[in-house]
Write an enzyme that holds these catalytic residues in place. Structure first.
Site, mmCIF file in Angstrom:
data_model
loop_
_atom_site.group_PDB
_atom_site.id
_atom_site.type_symbol
_atom_site.label_atom_id
_atom_site.label_comp_id
_atom_site.label_asym_id
_atom_site.label_seq_id
_atom_site.Cartn_x
_atom_site.Cartn_y
_atom_site.Cartn_z
ATOM 1 N N ASP A 1 -3.784 21.328 -12.830
ATOM 2 C CA ASP A 1 -4.272 20.145 -13.543
ATOM 3 C C ASP A 1 -3.842 20.312 -14.993
ATOM 4 O O ASP A 1 -4.402 21.122 -15.730
ATOM 5 C CB ASP A 1 -5.793 20.037 -13.394
ATOM 6 C CG ASP A 1 -6.386 18.826 -14.135
ATOM 7 O OD1 ASP A 1 -5.685 18.249 -14.994
ATOM 8 O OD2 ASP A 1 -7.544 18.477 -13.850
ATOM 9 N N LYS B 1 -6.023 9.753 -19.275
ATOM 10 C CA LYS B 1 -6.177 10.446 -20.550
ATOM 11 C C LYS B 1 -4.887 10.316 -21.369
ATOM 12 O O LYS B 1 -4.514 9.232 -21.730
ATOM 13 C CB LYS B 1 -6.576 11.895 -20.274
ATOM 14 C CG LYS B 1 -7.670 12.044 -19.203
ATOM 15 C CD LYS B 1 -9.004 11.455 -19.606
ATOM 16 C CE LYS B 1 -10.012 11.375 -18.454
ATOM 17 N NZ LYS B 1 -10.245 12.611 -17.728
ATOM 18 N N ARG C 1 0.852 -1.201 0.000
ATOM 19 C CA ARG C 1 0.000 0.000 0.000
ATOM 20 C C ARG C 1 0.884 1.246 0.000
ATOM 21 O O ARG C 1 0.489 2.292 -0.484
ATOM 22 C CB ARG C 1 -0.987 0.009 1.171
ATOM 23 C CG ARG C 1 -1.840 1.272 1.216
ATOM 24 C CD ARG C 1 -3.176 1.123 1.951
ATOM 25 N NE ARG C 1 -3.113 0.345 3.153
ATOM 26 C CZ ARG C 1 -2.509 0.739 4.279
ATOM 27 N NH1 ARG C 1 -1.942 1.932 4.362
ATOM 28 N NH2 ARG C 1 -2.484 -0.052 5.330
ATOM 29 N N TYR D 1 -12.755 20.717 -14.640
ATOM 30 C CA TYR D 1 -13.258 19.349 -14.728
ATOM 31 C C TYR D 1 -14.422 19.198 -13.748
ATOM 32 O O TYR D 1 -14.269 19.408 -12.539
ATOM 33 C CB TYR D 1 -12.132 18.362 -14.408
ATOM 34 C CG TYR D 1 -12.588 16.946 -14.479
ATOM 35 C CD1 TYR D 1 -12.919 16.375 -15.707
ATOM 36 C CD2 TYR D 1 -12.733 16.179 -13.346
ATOM 37 C CE1 TYR D 1 -13.381 15.072 -15.769
ATOM 38 C CE2 TYR D 1 -13.179 14.882 -13.408
ATOM 39 C CZ TYR D 1 -13.510 14.334 -14.624
ATOM 40 O OH TYR D 1 -13.964 13.046 -14.682
HETATM 41 C C1 LIG Z 1 -10.661 12.989 -16.449
HETATM 42 C C2 LIG Z 1 -10.147 14.198 -15.791
HETATM 43 C C3 LIG Z 1 -9.974 14.256 -14.410
HETATM 44 C C4 LIG Z 1 -10.356 13.106 -13.499
HETATM 45 O O1 LIG Z 1 -9.564 11.987 -13.755
HETATM 46 P P1 LIG Z 1 -10.047 10.458 -13.531
HETATM 47 O O2 LIG Z 1 -8.841 9.685 -13.943
HETATM 48 O O3 LIG Z 1 -11.245 10.255 -14.414
HETATM 49 O O4 LIG Z 1 -10.390 10.321 -12.096
HETATM 50 C C5 LIG Z 1 -9.448 15.414 -13.870
HETATM 51 N N1 LIG Z 1 -9.109 16.464 -14.641
HETATM 52 C C6 LIG Z 1 -9.273 16.442 -15.972
HETATM 53 C C7 LIG Z 1 -8.885 17.643 -16.778
HETATM 54 C C8 LIG Z 1 -9.791 15.322 -16.608
HETATM 55 O O5 LIG Z 1 -9.969 15.312 -17.921
#
Ligand SMILES: *Cc1c(COP(=O)(O)O)cnc(C)c1O
Length: 379
Positions: free
Chosen positions: A177, A202, A52, A104
């Site tokens: 982000d 992504k 973990r 997001y």
């Molecule tokens: C998809 C996404 C998230 C969240 O990510 P997950 O892997 O789906 O939890 C956060 N920020 C952006 C810009 C995203 O496209």
């Protein structure tokens, strides 16, 4: 090789180029073990105790990302949401944070619901307006500014370097982000951010087959130690198989993203001239409000994401998405296959997204094929 620093393309293609000392294998192993042998004297001389806290399978993708972002250390999480929420959970109730109005949606929802009930004072601002942002900062109380750039799904661009100055002056930390920009186009830590977050689901993985998140820090300070403790204690970790797939996906990040940028730019230009399109939102277009900052902040392209506002409103947008044959109607982004999505109907009634907006994630298909399909669907 000489002392010259290797290019990120090279680092990524070879996933840092380690060869296994025992077997000569070029590809890192997957380690499913949940526990590690203890020494007779009760110690752990090999450094690992329990999975973990850490797993050798995390090392290659985490170390590669650290190099690509120019950071000090990276952590892999079970999802982008697990990575993002760990940053806020490492704050204390009563702390004030600023976050973008357009961001997001699931994270915005979590901030307004869970984080707010948990005692964090969340204030949403237009992070592309530096005066508004500077006015909203409360010196001594604002602990964190969160940015997303380009931001889902209108691709607003925030000026990371300018916001970093505002954050530093107020004693707040800056987290970005950077899921859509990726280290291929923008390196937020070099622009003054303290943390960079990715939904590795992504572009980093890029093949629509792993849910994962990452955080990379500029410095391993107390705040980073708190974030790492949240991850470890909450168990917000990636599985070893997913971590292994992630290092595999990251090897092709640079060529994938460059191809996607080129196709997205070509599609944006052509869509902007289409009579059934009211507006194209893409930071690479001179008409986009964030274009000037994007030109400075994004190197070598403006990303593989764009949105289209369809003339005729919500019904026309939904009908267009219903007619595509090559694009797939699905949420998510950053994969090798192109996706189209009517965004307002997934975000629900509190969404600030216009209801005539279709979000396009451009994949690796021929841009010509993608254009033909869209042009036919637009009618
Ligand atoms: C998809 C996404 C998230 C969240 O990510 P997950 O892997 O789906 O939890 C956060 N920020 C952006 C810009 C995203 O496209």
């Amino acid at each position: 090789m000489t002392e010259r620093r290797l290019s990120p393309e090279t680092l990524a293609a070879q996933a840092l180029g380690h060869v296994d000392g025992a077997t000569g294998a070029l590809i890192p192993s997957i380690h499913p073990s949940t526990t590690y042998e203890r020494d007779a004297d009760t110690g752990y001389s090999r450094g690992r105790v329990y999975a973990r806290a850490d797993n050798p399978t995390f090392d290659t993708p985490a170390d590669l990302l650290t190099r690509l972002e120019g950071g000090a250390e990276s952590l892999l999480f079970s999802s982008g949401m697990a990575a993002a929420t760990a940053v806020f959970l490492a704050l204390a109730p009563g702390d004030h944070v600023l976050a973008p109005r357009v961001m997001y949606w699931a994270l915005r929802g979590w901030l307004l619901d869970f984080a707010t009930r948990w005692g964090i004072e969340v204030e949403l601002v237009d992070t592309s307006d530096l005066d508004a942002l500077a006015a909203a900062v409360r010196p001594g109380r604002t602990r964190l500014i969160w940015l997303e750039t380009p931001a889902n799904p209108t691709w607003e661009v925030a000026d990371i370097a300018a916001v970093a100055d505002i954050a530093r002056a107020a004693g707040a930390r800056l987290a970005v982000d950077s899921t859509v920009a990726t280290p291929v186009l923008t390196r937020p830590l070099e622009l003054g951010a303290d943390l960079v977050m990715h939904s590795a689901t992504k572009y980093l993985n890029g093949h629509t087959d792993v849910v994962a998140g990452t955080l990379t820090c500029a410095q391993r300070d107390d705040s980073w130690a708190r974030i790492a403790a949240v991850q470890r204690q909450n168990g917000a970790i990636l599985g070893p198989f997913e971590a292994w797939l992630l290092q595999r996906g990251m090897r092709t990040l640079y060529p994938r993203l460059r191809w996607q940028c080129a196709s997205a730019a070509a599609l944006a230009e052509r869509l902007a001239a289409h009579p059934r399109v009211a507006e194209v939102l893409y930071p690479g277009l001179a008409s986009h409000p964030g274009h000037a900052i994007a030109r400075r902040q994004m190197q070598g392209g403006f990303g593989g994401m764009l949105s289209v506002r369809v003339a005729g409103g919500r019904e026309a947008a939904i009908a267009t998405a219903a007619r595509v044959r090559l694009w797939t109607r699905a949420t998510s982004l950053g994969g090798v296959e192109s996706l189209i999505e009517h965004r307002a109907s997934i975000e629900g009634p509190t969404s600030p997204v216009p209801d005539d907006l279709l979000r396009l994630s451009v994949g690796l298909e021929s841009a010509e094929d993608l254009w033909d399909d869209l042009a036919t669907a637009l009618g």
